[in-house]
Design a protein around this motif. Sequence first.
Motif, PDB file in Angstrom:
ATOM      1  N   LEU A  94      24.357  -9.318  -4.199  1.00 44.85           N
ATOM      2  CA  LEU A  94      25.136  -8.193  -3.726  1.00 44.85           C
ATOM      3  C   LEU A  94      25.881  -8.567  -2.459  1.00 44.85           C
ATOM      4  O   LEU A  94      25.374  -9.287  -1.611  1.00 44.85           O
ATOM      5  CB  LEU A  94      24.221  -6.997  -3.449  1.00 44.85           C
ATOM      6  N   LYS A  95      27.068  -8.003  -2.341  1.00 45.08           N
ATOM      7  CA  LYS A  95      27.934  -8.325  -1.215  1.00 45.08           C
ATOM      8  C   LYS A  95      27.270  -8.024   0.135  1.00 45.08           C
ATOM      9  O   LYS A  95      27.331  -8.817   1.051  1.00 45.08           O
ATOM     10  CB  LYS A  95      29.232  -7.522  -1.365  1.00 45.08           C
ATOM     11  N   GLY A  96      26.602  -6.873   0.243  1.00 39.80           N
ATOM     12  CA  GLY A  96      25.989  -6.472   1.497  1.00 39.80           C
ATOM     13  C   GLY A  96      24.825  -7.347   1.921  1.00 39.80           C
ATOM     14  O   GLY A  96      24.542  -7.497   3.087  1.00 39.80           O
ATOM     15  N   LEU A  97      24.140  -7.936   0.948  1.00 35.06           N
ATOM     16  CA  LEU A  97      22.971  -8.746   1.276  1.00 35.06           C
ATOM     17  C   LEU A  97      23.362  -9.985   2.064  1.00 35.06           C
ATOM     18  O   LEU A  97      22.688 -10.365   3.013  1.00 35.06           O
ATOM     19  CB  LEU A  97      22.229  -9.128  -0.001  1.00 35.06           C
ATOM     20  N   GLY A  98      24.478 -10.639   1.703  1.00 33.85           N
ATOM     21  CA  GLY A  98      24.944 -11.811   2.449  1.00 33.85           C
ATOM     22  C   GLY A  98      25.265 -11.451   3.884  1.00 33.85           C
ATOM     23  O   GLY A  98      24.890 -12.164   4.815  1.00 33.85           O
ATOM     24  N   LEU A  99      25.941 -10.325   4.089  1.00 38.34           N
ATOM     25  CA  LEU A  99      26.265  -9.858   5.433  1.00 38.34           C
ATOM     26  C   LEU A  99      24.983  -9.571   6.197  1.00 38.34           C
ATOM     27  O   LEU A  99      24.836  -9.928   7.357  1.00 38.34           O
ATOM     28  CB  LEU A  99      27.141  -8.606   5.372  1.00 38.34           C
ATOM     29  N   TRP A 100      24.011  -8.938   5.528  1.00 34.82           N
ATOM     30  CA  TRP A 100      22.750  -8.610   6.172  1.00 34.82           C
ATOM     31  C   TRP A 100      22.068  -9.870   6.682  1.00 34.82           C
ATOM     32  O   TRP A 100      21.578  -9.930   7.793  1.00 34.82           O
ATOM     33  CB  TRP A 100      21.824  -7.867   5.207  1.00 34.82           C
ATOM     34  N   ARG A 101      22.021 -10.923   5.869  1.00 35.27           N
ATOM     35  CA  ARG A 101      21.349 -12.160   6.279  1.00 35.27           C
ATOM     36  C   ARG A 101      22.052 -12.809   7.466  1.00 35.27           C
ATOM     37  O   ARG A 101      21.422 -13.452   8.280  1.00 35.27           O
ATOM     38  CB  ARG A 101      21.249 -13.110   5.097  1.00 35.27           C
ATOM     39  N   GLN A 102      23.377 -12.624   7.580  1.00 34.86           N
ATOM     40  CA  GLN A 102      24.094 -13.148   8.740  1.00 34.86           C
ATOM     41  C   GLN A 102      23.660 -12.415   9.999  1.00 34.86           C
ATOM     42  O   GLN A 102      23.538 -13.010  11.061  1.00 34.86           O
ATOM     43  CB  GLN A 102      25.607 -12.983   8.573  1.00 34.86           C
ATOM     44  N   ILE A 103      23.396 -11.108   9.872  1.00 38.49           N
ATOM     45  CA  ILE A 103      23.013 -10.295  11.033  1.00 38.49           C
ATOM     46  C   ILE A 103      21.556 -10.540  11.413  1.00 38.49           C
ATOM     47  O   ILE A 103      21.238 -10.817  12.556  1.00 38.49           O
ATOM     48  CB  ILE A 103      23.233  -8.790  10.745  1.00 38.49           C
ATOM     49  N   LEU A 137      24.901   1.360  13.407  1.00 39.64           N
ATOM     50  CA  LEU A 137      25.070   0.023  12.862  1.00 39.64           C
ATOM     51  C   LEU A 137      24.853   0.109  11.355  1.00 39.64           C
ATOM     52  O   LEU A 137      23.741   0.373  10.894  1.00 39.64           O
ATOM     53  CB  LEU A 137      24.061  -0.940  13.502  1.00 39.64           C
ATOM     54  N   ALA A 138      25.922  -0.061  10.577  1.00 38.23           N
ATOM     55  CA  ALA A 138      25.816  -0.035   9.120  1.00 38.23           C
ATOM     56  C   ALA A 138      25.302  -1.383   8.653  1.00 38.23           C
ATOM     57  O   ALA A 138      25.841  -2.423   9.012  1.00 38.23           O
ATOM     58  CB  ALA A 138      27.174   0.266   8.507  1.00 38.23           C
ATOM     59  N   ILE A 139      24.253  -1.365   7.850  1.00 38.13           N
ATOM     60  CA  ILE A 139      23.656  -2.586   7.334  1.00 38.13           C
ATOM     61  C   ILE A 139      24.092  -2.807   5.892  1.00 38.13           C
ATOM     62  O   ILE A 139      24.564  -3.871   5.529  1.00 38.13           O
ATOM     63  CB  ILE A 139      22.110  -2.530   7.403  1.00 38.13           C
ATOM     64  N   PHE A 140      23.919  -1.792   5.056  1.00 43.46           N
ATOM     65  CA  PHE A 140      24.239  -1.908   3.645  1.00 43.46           C
ATOM     66  C   PHE A 140      24.507  -0.516   3.098  1.00 43.46           C
ATOM     67  O   PHE A 140      23.843   0.440   3.462  1.00 43.46           O
ATOM     68  CB  PHE A 140      23.063  -2.548   2.894  1.00 43.46           C
ATOM     69  N   GLN A 141      25.473  -0.420   2.184  1.00 43.15           N
ATOM     70  CA  GLN A 141      25.756   0.867   1.552  1.00 43.15           C
ATOM     71  C   GLN A 141      26.120   0.634   0.095  1.00 43.15           C
ATOM     72  O   GLN A 141      26.891  -0.278  -0.230  1.00 43.15           O
ATOM     73  CB  GLN A 141      26.888   1.586   2.262  1.00 43.15           C
ATOM     74  N   SER A 142      25.539   1.442  -0.781  1.00 45.36           N
ATOM     75  CA  SER A 142      25.840   1.420  -2.203  1.00 45.36           C
ATOM     76  C   SER A 142      25.697   2.855  -2.704  1.00 45.36           C
ATOM     77  O   SER A 142      25.249   3.724  -1.946  1.00 45.36           O
ATOM     78  CB  SER A 142      24.872   0.486  -2.941  1.00 45.36           C
ATOM     79  N   PRO A 143      26.025   3.120  -3.954  1.00 45.83           N
ATOM     80  CA  PRO A 143      25.843   4.493  -4.460  1.00 45.83           C
ATOM     81  C   PRO A 143      24.388   4.965  -4.413  1.00 45.83           C
ATOM     82  O   PRO A 143      24.120   6.151  -4.284  1.00 45.83           O
ATOM     83  CB  PRO A 143      26.334   4.404  -5.908  1.00 45.83           C
ATOM     84  N   GLU A 144      23.440   4.026  -4.480  1.00 47.51           N
ATOM     85  CA  GLU A 144      22.027   4.401  -4.509  1.00 47.51           C
ATOM     86  C   GLU A 144      21.390   4.538  -3.133  1.00 47.51           C
ATOM     87  O   GLU A 144      20.400   5.235  -2.973  1.00 47.51           O
ATOM     88  CB  GLU A 144      21.200   3.355  -5.285  1.00 47.51           C
ATOM     89  N   MET A 145      21.929   3.819  -2.134  1.00 49.84           N
ATOM     90  CA  MET A 145      21.243   3.825  -0.842  1.00 49.84           C
ATOM     91  C   MET A 145      22.163   3.394   0.291  1.00 49.84           C
ATOM     92  O   MET A 145      23.181   2.749   0.075  1.00 49.84           O
ATOM     93  CB  MET A 145      20.032   2.891  -0.880  1.00 49.84           C
TER      94      MET A 145
END
Length: 137
Positions: free
Chosen positions: A1-10, A72-80
């Motif tokens: 998922l796109k957000g997971l890569g960003l999360w790991r950078q943070i 601080l937005a970490i991850f967003q999807s339709p489910e969470m």
Amino acid sequence: LKGLGLWRQIAGPGNVDSLFEVLLKERSTLAAMPESLKEVILQRMSTIQASDLGVSRSRISEITNASGIAYLAIFQSPEMTLCVFMLRKGAKIPLHDHPQMHVFGRFLFGRLEVVSFDLDKPSMPSRHSQRQQWARV
């Protein structure tokens, strides 16, 4: 998922990854929120520290906007949505509701006063509008 890569950078790997893996694996059951899933989420959240999220007391002191609140937005999807709210001393979040949502919070450091309300179910029909209800503190 796109957000997971960003999360790991943070935040990098670790306790947050453990929570993220559960949420992604169980995303189809999040709306129903079985008790067993709730317990796993709370357990995984209990291991997360402020440093896992890139949050520190010095970062809080850098909040200069009038509200004293940073998001601080970490991850967003339709489910969470995974996010961090940072509140400077004296900041207040207005009373609000999260209808049709399961909200989990993790207090990382500092002190906070929380006022929470649960709506009472009316025991008999009322002549008052649907919008007006009693609350239990």
